[in-house]
Design an enzyme around this catalytic site. Structure first.
Site, PDB file in Angstrom:
ATOM      1  N   THR A 100       0.410   7.075   2.077  1.00 13.12           N
ATOM      2  CA  THR A 100       0.547   5.978   3.037  1.00 13.12           C
ATOM      3  C   THR A 100       0.892   4.660   2.337  1.00 13.12           C
ATOM      4  OG1 THR A 100      -1.363   7.053   4.053  1.00 13.12           O
ATOM      5  CG2 THR A 100      -0.598   5.005   5.068  1.00 13.12           C
TER       6      THR A 100
ATOM      7  N   TRP B 293       2.420   4.088  -0.417  1.00 12.54           N
ATOM      8  CA  TRP B 293       3.810   4.115  -0.858  1.00 12.54           C
ATOM      9  C   TRP B 293       4.756   3.906   0.334  1.00 12.54           C
ATOM     10  CZ3 TRP B 293       6.557   9.149  -2.968  1.00 12.54           C
ATOM     11  CH2 TRP B 293       7.722   8.790  -3.644  1.00 12.54           C
TER      12      TRP B 293
ATOM     13  N   HIS C 135      -3.030   6.795  11.261  1.00 13.20           N
ATOM     14  CA  HIS C 135      -3.462   8.128  10.823  1.00 13.20           C
ATOM     15  C   HIS C 135      -3.708   9.010  12.051  1.00 13.20           C
ATOM     16  CE1 HIS C 135      -3.782   7.201   6.644  1.00 13.20           C
ATOM     17  NE2 HIS C 135      -4.920   6.575   6.677  1.00 13.20           N
TER      18      HIS C 135
ATOM     19  N   SER D 279      -6.711  14.555  -3.447  1.00 13.53           N
ATOM     20  CA  SER D 279      -6.691  13.096  -3.352  1.00 13.53           C
ATOM     21  C   SER D 279      -7.804  12.593  -2.417  1.00 13.53           C
ATOM     22  CB  SER D 279      -5.309  12.645  -2.866  1.00 13.53           C
ATOM     23  OG  SER D 279      -5.171  11.267  -2.987  1.00 13.53           O
TER      24      SER D 279
ATOM     25  N   GLY E  84      -0.708   9.735  -8.468  1.00 14.89           N
ATOM     26  CA  GLY E  84       0.578   9.667  -7.775  1.00 14.89           C
ATOM     27  C   GLY E  84       1.546  10.753  -8.209  1.00 14.89           C
TER      28      GLY E  84
END
Ligand code: A3P
Length: 280
Positions: free
Chosen positions: A51, A53, A113, A143, A269
């Site tokens: 998100t 990014w 979301h 993550s 990442g």
């Protein structure tokens, strides 16, 4: 209490107090009150699927004429979450188009979301554009797990991986189950390609420049030949890259109004980190 009926696999006692008392009522308020505009651009994701990014890329693309200089860009001094807000987390925010504000200028760039079925009806009935970013669920899970451990206090200890994995698979979270979320938007993107662009984190990592151009075209601001010759694609990708963002002071030691430290949104990442944590 909230008027929501829970899916049968979700035990009410498994929802956290914060979720029951704050998150669900806030979502219901947003469903009732939010008024979409045809010019709105939504960035939809599951938590921890990239998100931050996508928000950075969306903001940089939409505002590239207003902020042509990557050195004096709002993304250098603001965390992407401070520039693009969540629809359901701040329903009191005045989303009226306001060209003087970085967060509510027109077109409005709004993150969510929420699964497709839970979006406000006004969004579903508008001609707005929605970009969905999906991530390999194994990386997404790792993550989520790492993030949950980072934001827990010392006294709370860490979340055991097996327990968190079991909950992720059963979808014990407001924005889960993962597959309902991803497939809900996937189906819409097949039925309405004008309104939905379905992207994958892994593909974006492999060919970022192709996907940046796709997003620009989809949201109605394609890159001109002149911009291409000036290297605007590379400028935006560099500005929004993991290395650049994670090394900015604002993202190393800043704090968001939500109380989160800005550095919790940057870890590795990478694609395939699940292999370092999960057995096949
Ligand atoms: P990892 O935990 O696998 O490193 P979200 O932004 O939805 O909260 O997702 C966070 C994940 O996206 C984290 O993944 C984080 O490191 C990664 N991320 C953050 N900024 C990124 C960027 N500019 N490019 C690629 N990945 C990024």
């Amino acid at each position: 209490q909230t008027g929501l009926s829970l899916p049968k696999y979700l035990q009410e006692e498994e929802l956290t107090e914060e979720c029951k008392d704050k998150t669900l009522p806030t979502i219901l308020t947003c469903q009732k009150n939010f008024q979409a505009q045809d010019s709105d651009i939504f960035l939809a994701t599951t938590p921890k699927s990239g998100t931050t990014w996508l928000k950075a890329i969306g903001f940089a693309l939409v505002n590239r004429r207003k902020y042509p200089d990557p050195i004096n860009h709002p993304l250098v001094t603001n965390n992407p979450h401070a520039l693009v807000r969540y629809l359901e987390l701040e329903p009191r925010i005045d989303y009226q188009a306001d060209n003087t504000s970085t967060t509510t200028a027109s077109p409005r760039l709004i993150a969510t979301h929420l699964p497709f079925v839970s979006l406000p009806e006004s969004v579903k009935n508008s001609a707005c554009k929605l970009v969905y970013l999906c991530r390999n669920p194994k990386d997404n899970f790792v993550s989520v797990w790492q993030f949950a451990n980072k934001v827990r206090t010392k006294e709370m200890g860490t979340n055991p991986l097996e327990e968190t994995f079991d909950k992720f698979c059963r979808g014990v979270n407001v924005y889960e189950p993962f597959w309902d979320h991803a497939l809900g938007y996937w189906k819409e993107s097949l039925e309405n390609p004008q309104g939905f662009l379905f992207l994958k984190y892994d593909d974006m990592k492999e060919h970022p420049e192709i996907h940046l151009r796709r997003i620009a075209e989809f949201i109605g601001c394609p890159l001109s030949l002149e911009e291409e010759s000036r290297g605007v694609v590379d400028d935006i990708l560099n500005l929004c890259s993991f290395d650049t963002l994670s090394n900015l002071e604002v993202n190393k030691s800043g704090k968001l109004s939500s109380g989160h430290d800005t550095n919790v949104f940057f870890r590795r990442g990478e694609v395939g980190d699940w292999k370092n944590h999960l057995t096949p």
